[in-house]
Write an enzyme that holds these catalytic residues in place. Structure first.
Site, mmCIF file in Angstrom:
data_model
loop_
_atom_site.group_PDB
_atom_site.id
_atom_site.type_symbol
_atom_site.label_atom_id
_atom_site.label_comp_id
_atom_site.label_asym_id
_atom_site.label_seq_id
_atom_site.Cartn_x
_atom_site.Cartn_y
_atom_site.Cartn_z
ATOM 1 N N ARG A 1 45.955 41.903 42.763
ATOM 2 C CA ARG A 1 45.859 41.804 44.222
ATOM 3 C C ARG A 1 44.605 41.116 44.754
ATOM 4 N NH1 ARG A 1 46.993 46.232 48.923
ATOM 5 N NH2 ARG A 1 45.792 47.617 47.596
ATOM 6 N N ASP A 2 43.552 40.974 43.964
ATOM 7 C CA ASP A 2 42.350 40.329 44.493
ATOM 8 C C ASP A 2 41.718 39.408 43.453
ATOM 9 O OD1 ASP A 2 40.546 39.747 46.520
ATOM 10 O OD2 ASP A 2 39.177 41.373 45.972
#
Length: 240
Positions: free
Chosen positions: A44-45
């Site tokens: 996600r990041d």
């Protein structure tokens, strides 16, 4: 240094093959999360600052604070509030909060493009039209004559031309606006493993795919980079 913009007068730019090695190591980290972990994990990041390098330039993913368990069974996605870093975030996730492993693939495409070009995902020191890396790259992906302009100038043309074409092709596949058009991370790892081999001779017929500039939010037209970034961050607050 993943970005040539971060070089100091005493530091040296990473060689082409070192960059490819970093890319394949990062991709293998995602491969473990997506295809070995049970249940699968969406990172996600993924961004340059979350990739750690040791003295041999072996890369590892760090900071799993935003990682999320991925969809299992017959579920196609996980719905969650939008989190991440503007400039890397996949468009379908930014617009809807629907998170899949393909969201990570888009982020990887941005990171890989940073390695190829020596540019940051967002760089407000550049002219307005060049501040967002994907925006700058989109028209160049459409013209084969301009592919060499995408290579980091600090490489001083010390890279294999066909290797550059294949690297850009991998990045462009990952940056497709439609999530279903992006490759699985295992396919990315396979392609990068060949590319990281100094003795590999890529085929002559590889060409990058065109990419489109995504609209990162519902009803938000892309304008000045800082304005869009503010709206992106406002949406994160709204979804919290």
């Amino acid at each position: 240094y993943l970005n040539s913009a971060d070089l100091t007068p005493k530091s040296q730019p990473l060689s082409w093959h070192t960059r490819m090695k970093i890319a394949v190591d990062a991709a293998r980290g995602l491969e473990y999360l997506h295809e070995v972990a049970n249940p699968p994990v969406v990172y996600r990041d993924l961004k340059a600052s979350n990739i750690l390098l040791d003295g041999n330039f072996s890369a590892k993913l760090a900071d799993f604070g935003l990682a999320k368990l991925g969809p299992v069974g017959d579920k196609t996605h996980v719905t969650t509030r939008v989190m991440g870093t503007y400039g890397y975030c996949a468009p379908e996730y930014a617009m809807s909060g629907k998170l899949t492993k393909m969201s990570d693939i888009y982020c990887f495409g941005v990171v890989f493009l940073e390695l190829i070009t020596g540019r940051r995902a967002i760089d407000t020191t550049k002219p307005t039209r060049e501040q967002i890396l994907v925006h700058w790259a989109a028209p160049l992906f459409k013209d084969k004559k301009k592919f060499t302009k995408m290579a980091d100038p600090k490489l001083d043309s010390k890279y294999p031309l066909k290797g550059l074409y294949q690297a850009l092709a991998i990045s462009s596949m990952c940056l497709q606006e439609e999530a279903s058009s992006r490759p699985l991370i295992s396919d990315v790892v396979t392609a990068l493993t060949f590319l990281a081999d100094p003795n590999y001779d890529p085929p002559d017929d590889i060409e990058p795919l065109p990419i489109t500039v995504p609209n990162f939010d519902r009803g938000i037209s892309l304008g000045e980079p800082e304005e869009v970034k503010e709206k992106f961050e406002e949406k994160q607050v709204e979804d919290s």
